[in-house]
Design an enzyme around this catalytic site. Sequence first.
Site: not given
Length: 446
Positions: A52, A127, A151
């Site tokens: 990420k 997210s 997330s």
Amino acid sequence: LTQATLENIEKTDSELQAFIRTNSDEALLQAKKIDAQHDFSNILSGLPLAFKDNLATNGIETTGASHILEGFKPVYDATVVSKLSTVGAISVGKTNMDEFAMGGSTETSYYKKTTNAWDHTKVPGGSSGGSASAVAGGQIPFALGSDTGGSIRQPAAFNGIVGLKPTYGRVSRWGLFAMASSLDQIGPFTRTVKDNALVLNTIAGFDEKDSTSSKRDVPDFTSKLTGDVKGLKIAVPKEYFGEGIDPKVATTVKAAIAQLEAMGATVDEVSLPHTKYGVAAYYIIMSSEASSNLQRYDGVRYGFRADDVKNLEDLYIKTRSEGFGDEVKRRIMLGTFSLSAGAYDAFFKKAAKIRTLLIEDFNKVFADYDVIVGPTAPTVAYGLGEEIDDPTAMYLADVLTIPVNLAGLPGLSVNAGFVDGLPVGLQIIGKPFDEATVYQTGYAFE
Ligand code: GLN
């Protein structure tokens, strides 16, 4: 394998849009090194993965999907990045996410809109939507994400894969761009529970660079993957099937729980009475911590700097006005307000008290049960653009994942089945540091 992975990403990412950037040169160089060493003693050695974009990668641009960090190249690796690189895993790129991990659909990214691996008109969740969609779409076997209020688990649910938020303190946060430091944890996305446990084996453990990381021993997280759940005590909170939960999602999750019961687990309904206050408490605590953590992006130290400024204060104002997106600004304002002298008692302090009540709810249930199970999210993936203009609706959708972060517990999402062709997540919540039992439950079901 690295070469083929990069070529496949090149082909498939026009639709998935999971990657903000790939780093082919570095990846191929590392792959050559691993080939030459010919040391595949670690099971992850030579396997491609992605991080990420809020995980610092030395010399490789890392932006948190924000304009304010455009061009920023960290000078060090996050602890999880160096741990995986030490065992020979090969990072092929950085995945898309909501800006600074604020969101639930990956649509607040400054850079691009990622699509759901099952239906490219739907959101991937967020997210960590890029990591989830890249794994579910077959681009890479595993990826890391971060989970502050859901997330990892929610995008795992929306993409029908496995995602774990470890116990707070289990994995070092060093090198993770802080959103809300008391809630953030890094965890793996994989296609199977066993893979997930194997990745956790590598990234877990004490790190002197993160004072909140735990000194507890790291067990072998695959040790309870027997397929057996006989005698396991499962609690099912009635609040997780209440108002706002799509009835088809509820039915699918109940069928999954019935399957665990049929395998010999005992299942009882319980109550977590303060669940309904979780969202309100989280959005105060999270935004307070985030408003403080994001002060460092001032146009002086990292990334983007606004032009044509009159003085230092103007530099701060212009850089932050131009560099942050709307959702980030909304949270900075909410957090700054909640921490202000006049509002602290009525907002921050009250939220902190609710957090304690939520922790007590969980403690009571865990006195008698091994795991708590329910849905991961109230709905399946919705259409791109459908919810993003309604922040309150987006916030309410976090109701089932947030309490787990407020209490610091481990939470896993595995696929429970499908509704209208879209995956539904089964969430398995465990006692602090008992990821092994959480995995045991997920593995038996899977
Ligand atoms: N959707 C939640 C939020 O917007 C969770 C974010 C996260 O876990 N990083 O805050």
